[in-house]
Design a protein around this motif. Sequence first.
Motif, short mmCIF file in Angstrom:
data_model
loop_
_atom_site.label_atom_id
_atom_site.label_comp_id
_atom_site.label_asym_id
_atom_site.label_seq_id
_atom_site.Cartn_x
_atom_site.Cartn_y
_atom_site.Cartn_z
N SER A 147 0.88 -1.13 0.03
CA SER A 147 0.13 -0.16 -0.11
C SER A 147 0.83 1.27 0.00
N LEU A 148 0.41 1.97 -0.87
CA LEU A 148 1.18 3.57 -1.02
C LEU A 148 0.48 4.25 0.27
N TRP A 149 1.26 5.06 1.02
CA TRP A 149 0.93 5.81 2.08
C TRP A 149 0.28 7.16 1.58
N SER A 150 -1.27 6.90 1.83
CA SER A 150 -1.83 7.93 1.29
C SER A 150 -2.67 9.03 2.19
N ALA A 151 -3.23 9.97 1.89
CA ALA A 151 -3.62 11.10 2.69
C ALA A 151 -4.38 11.88 2.03
N THR A 152 -5.28 12.93 2.74
CA THR A 152 -6.04 13.70 2.03
C THR A 152 -6.20 15.08 2.79
N PHE A 153 -6.92 15.98 2.15
CA PHE A 153 -6.90 17.35 3.01
C PHE A 153 -8.35 18.02 2.52
N TYR A 154 -8.74 19.00 3.15
CA TYR A 154 -9.90 19.66 2.99
C TYR A 154 -9.59 21.30 3.23
N PRO A 155 -10.43 22.05 2.59
CA PRO A 155 -10.17 23.64 2.83
C PRO A 155 -10.56 23.93 4.26
N GLU A 156 -9.58 24.00 5.22
CA GLU A 156 -10.09 24.30 6.43
C GLU A 156 -8.41 24.98 6.90
N GLU A 157 -8.75 25.64 8.06
CA GLU A 157 -7.39 26.50 8.73
C GLU A 157 -6.37 25.51 9.12
N PRO A 158 -6.71 24.34 9.71
CA PRO A 158 -5.43 23.38 9.99
C PRO A 158 -4.62 22.71 8.92
N ALA A 159 -5.33 22.98 7.51
CA ALA A 159 -4.91 22.05 6.57
C ALA A 159 -3.48 22.01 6.08
N ALA A 160 -2.92 23.09 6.20
CA ALA A 160 -1.16 23.43 5.82
C ALA A 160 -0.47 22.61 6.79
N ALA A 161 -0.89 22.82 8.11
CA ALA A 161 -0.35 22.15 9.20
C ALA A 161 -0.30 20.58 8.99
N TYR A 162 -1.44 19.96 9.06
CA TYR A 162 -1.53 18.64 8.92
C TYR A 162 -0.98 17.93 7.53
N VAL A 163 -0.92 18.72 6.45
CA VAL A 163 -0.38 18.26 5.36
C VAL A 163 1.21 18.05 5.46
N GLU A 164 1.56 19.20 5.94
CA GLU A 164 3.14 19.32 6.28
C GLU A 164 3.82 18.37 7.23
N GLU A 165 2.61 17.99 8.25
CA GLU A 165 3.21 16.79 9.09
C GLU A 165 2.99 15.56 8.24
N ALA A 166 1.93 15.23 7.34
CA ALA A 166 1.97 14.06 6.69
C ALA A 166 3.09 13.69 5.60
N VAL A 167 3.63 14.95 5.00
CA VAL A 167 4.59 14.70 4.10
C VAL A 167 5.90 14.63 4.70
N ALA A 168 6.16 15.24 5.86
CA ALA A 168 7.38 15.11 6.70
C ALA A 168 7.36 13.59 7.06
N ASP A 169 6.40 13.03 7.35
CA ASP A 169 6.34 11.60 7.99
C ASP A 169 6.36 10.46 6.74
N GLY A 170 6.31 11.02 5.56
CA GLY A 170 6.38 10.10 4.50
C GLY A 170 5.28 9.83 3.69
N ALA A 171 4.31 10.58 3.66
CA ALA A 171 2.94 10.26 2.66
C ALA A 171 3.43 10.35 1.42
#
Length: 301
Positions: free
Chosen positions: A112-136
Amino acid sequence: MTEPTAPPGPHPDVAAVRAFWQGLGLPGLVDAHVHFLPPRIQRAVYAVFDSAGPKIGRDWPIRYRQDHAERVEILRAMGVRRFPTLPYAHKPGVATYLNEWAALFAREVPESLWSATFYPEEPAAAYVEEAVADGAEVFKVHLQVGEFHLDDPLLDGVWGLLEDAGTPVVVHAGSGPVGNAFTGPASTERLLRRFPRLALVVAHLGAPECAEFLALAERFEQVRFDTTMVFTDFFGVEYPPDLLPRLRDLGHKVLLGTDFPTIPYPYAHQLESLARLDLGDDWLRAVCWENGAALFGVPEA
């Protein structure tokens, strides 16, 4: 997360899939458009398809309704070497839950490829940055379901992060099977003007706005497509025949996608529908293995 059961024997659809990629001399398949979701959300998605409601528009029987463990085994038996889970947030506040679930799935299922998502909301940039750093390894957004535009101002920080990281984003932006005010190529084009290096994978070849999305792939270096459901007898959108020479020339930008498990026909039908385009075995090898393997870093062995 996954149930400990396994199917008692090979699924009847396995043999045709294996014969297809073996006939091309490939080591297997890379499928860029597969869904695994948390059980409660998966049941809700199935219910939407079962109802043939306004977001579906027609009867849509689901062929692969097995539990997670059984579906993983079916993909393995078919020879699908890598596949994502592609969660997609449909409202604020659910993306982090989906991302955590998908990260656990990826740890338990090595294909499985490590997959993630996001939605237009205030925390989006923070949790996407975390996911990218973790290896999504791949993200998914669905404009029809989520009802937002790609260039929503709440996503400005997200797109800058993803452009710099080069992480692919599978985007359902076309108006198939049912469009709304948020689908179509307009917001994708506006986004790419601002972030031209984004690695977007346009799901379903952008159908039915095939020509417009094809032009974006010709214009922007990192824009790709997946083949999900297009060219099958079921999809109901005819790919314009005059675009096929251009699609052949963009063969290095086309990835196999299927929408497994939420399809009403055998997995092999998507493969057969690509073969009957008669664009050549080299094109098929690129679509079914080489392009996905290169994008996601899949070793041949």
